[in-house]
Design a protein around this motif. Structure first.
Motif, mmCIF file in Angstrom:
data_model
loop_
_atom_site.group_PDB
_atom_site.id
_atom_site.type_symbol
_atom_site.label_atom_id
_atom_site.label_comp_id
_atom_site.label_asym_id
_atom_site.label_seq_id
_atom_site.Cartn_x
_atom_site.Cartn_y
_atom_site.Cartn_z
ATOM 1 N N THR A 11 0.933 -1.285 -0.019
ATOM 2 C CA THR A 11 0.013 0.062 0.088
ATOM 3 C C THR A 11 0.879 1.209 0.036
ATOM 4 O O THR A 11 0.457 2.257 -0.910
ATOM 5 N N HIS A 12 1.890 1.262 0.883
ATOM 6 C CA HIS A 12 2.849 2.428 0.820
ATOM 7 C C HIS A 12 3.432 2.590 -0.558
ATOM 8 O O HIS A 12 3.687 3.516 -1.175
ATOM 9 N N LEU A 13 3.895 1.296 -1.136
ATOM 10 C CA LEU A 13 4.415 1.644 -2.282
ATOM 11 C C LEU A 13 3.566 2.080 -3.475
ATOM 12 O O LEU A 13 4.057 2.887 -4.165
ATOM 13 N N LEU A 18 1.760 6.076 -7.173
ATOM 14 C CA LEU A 18 0.611 7.011 -7.729
ATOM 15 C C LEU A 18 1.173 8.691 -7.612
ATOM 16 O O LEU A 18 1.108 9.358 -8.410
ATOM 17 N N LEU A 19 2.020 9.161 -6.556
ATOM 18 C CA LEU A 19 2.606 10.366 -6.497
ATOM 19 C C LEU A 19 3.570 10.443 -7.741
ATOM 20 O O LEU A 19 3.604 11.622 -8.268
ATOM 21 N N ARG A 24 5.393 12.729 -12.860
ATOM 22 C CA ARG A 24 5.991 12.412 -14.156
ATOM 23 C C ARG A 24 5.061 12.578 -15.474
ATOM 24 O O ARG A 24 5.822 13.223 -16.444
ATOM 25 N N THR A 25 3.756 12.172 -15.150
ATOM 26 C CA THR A 25 3.033 12.499 -16.329
ATOM 27 C C THR A 25 2.337 13.954 -16.629
ATOM 28 O O THR A 25 2.073 14.222 -17.766
ATOM 29 N N PHE A 156 -4.115 6.443 0.284
ATOM 30 C CA PHE A 156 -3.417 5.093 0.291
ATOM 31 C C PHE A 156 -2.204 5.299 1.315
ATOM 32 O O PHE A 156 -1.772 4.061 2.082
ATOM 33 N N LEU A 157 -1.604 6.421 1.537
ATOM 34 C CA LEU A 157 -0.762 6.547 2.441
ATOM 35 C C LEU A 157 -1.047 6.333 3.843
ATOM 36 O O LEU A 157 -0.542 5.660 4.761
ATOM 37 N N GLY A 158 -2.442 6.809 4.358
ATOM 38 C CA GLY A 158 -3.155 6.707 5.546
ATOM 39 C C GLY A 158 -3.646 5.261 5.668
ATOM 40 O O GLY A 158 -3.268 4.674 6.765
#
Length: 212
Positions: A11-13, A18-19, A24-25, A156-158
Motif C-alpha cells: 500500500t505504501h509502495l 501514484l505520486l 511524471r505524467t 493510500f498513505l493513510g
C-alpha cells in the motif's frame, strides 16, 4: 512477515507510485506538500541506519532502499526539476515543518527503549512520522482544486498506517508498546477527518475537498 506487513508495504509502495505517476505524467506537483515529502526523507534516513549494520532479509533491505530512494526522488523533482518546480504551491504550503523536528527529537531523548544512537534516531523517526502528514493536510485544506491522484496518494498513505497497526496488534502478542502505539493513535486521529471526507466524496460521487 505476514499478510498485514506485506499489505502495508504494498500500500505504501502503491501510494508512492501514484505520486510519482502524477508528477511524471502531468509535470506538476500542484497540491503536493514539499514539506511533508522532506519530512519523510528525514524519517527514512534516521529509521534505516541499521541498513548498514544489520541484515534481516533481502526483502527488508530492498524495501528500505526503495522507500528512501523514491522519497529523495520526489523531493528532487519538486525542488530541482525545471518544469515541475514551477508548479509547486509555495504560497499555500506554509506549514513550518522544521518546528516539528525539535519536539520529536527531545521526546525521543526522553522516552525511548534504550539510549543508543540508532535507537534514539529510530524513536525520533516514529514520533516524526506521526505528525509528518500535517503540512500535506494543511495544504489540502487551502487548495480548492484537489486532483484525484493527490487525494488517492494521501488516502493510500493513510491506509498504510491502519494496516501497520493491525499488523502490530496481531503480531506483538497484545503487549502494549508505548512508543509505536501512542504515535499510531496520534497518526490515526490526524487522518480521521481526511478519511471521512474522502469516503463521503466517493460515496456521493462528488469532487473531493476538505473544509477550510
Amino acid at each position: 512477515m505476514n499478510a498485514f506487513r506485506l499489505a502495508g508495504d504494498m500500500t505504501h509502495l502503491f501510494s508512492i507510485i501514484l505520486l510519482l505517476l502524477k508528477i511524471r505524467t502531468t509535470k506538476s506537483c500542484a497540491g503536493v506538500s514539499l514539506k511533508t515529502q522532506e519530512l519523510y526523507v528525514i524519517i527514512f534516513i534516521t529509521r534505516y541506519l541499521d541498513l548498514f549494520t544489520k541484515y534481516y532479509s533481502f526483502y527488508n533491505s530492498m524495501m528500505k532502499v526503495v522507500f528512501l530512494g523514491t522519497s529523495i526522488c520526489i523531493v528532487w523533482y519538486m525542488r530541482y526539476h525545471k518544469v515541475v518546480r514551477q508548479t509547486y504551491n509555495k504560497n499555500e504550503d506554509t506549514f513550518r515543518h522544521f518546528f516539528l523536528l525539535v519536539p520529536c527529537f527531545v521526546l525521543a531523548l526522553l522516552i525511548h527503549h534504550s539510549f543508543t544512537i540508532i535507537e534514539i534516531l529510530w524513536t525520533f523517526s516514529i514520533y516524526l512520522e506521526a505528525v509528518a502528514i500535517l503540512p500535506q493536510l494543511v495544504l489540502l485544506q487551502r487548495s480548492r482544486n484537489i486532483d484525484n491522484l493527490t487525494g488517492n496518494y494521501v488516502f493510500f498513505l493513510g491506509a498504510l498506517y491502519l494496516l501497520n497497526w493491525m499488523y502490530r496488534f496481531f503480531t506483538e502478542n497484545h503487549q502494549f508498546r508505548w512508543i509505536p502505539w501512542l504515535s499510531g493513535l496520534v497518526q490515526t486521529a490526524l487522518y480521521a477527518d481526511f478519511f471521512y471526507y474522502y469516503i463521503m466524496s466517493w460515496k456521493n460521487r462528488e469532487r473531493f475537498k476538505l473544509p477550510a
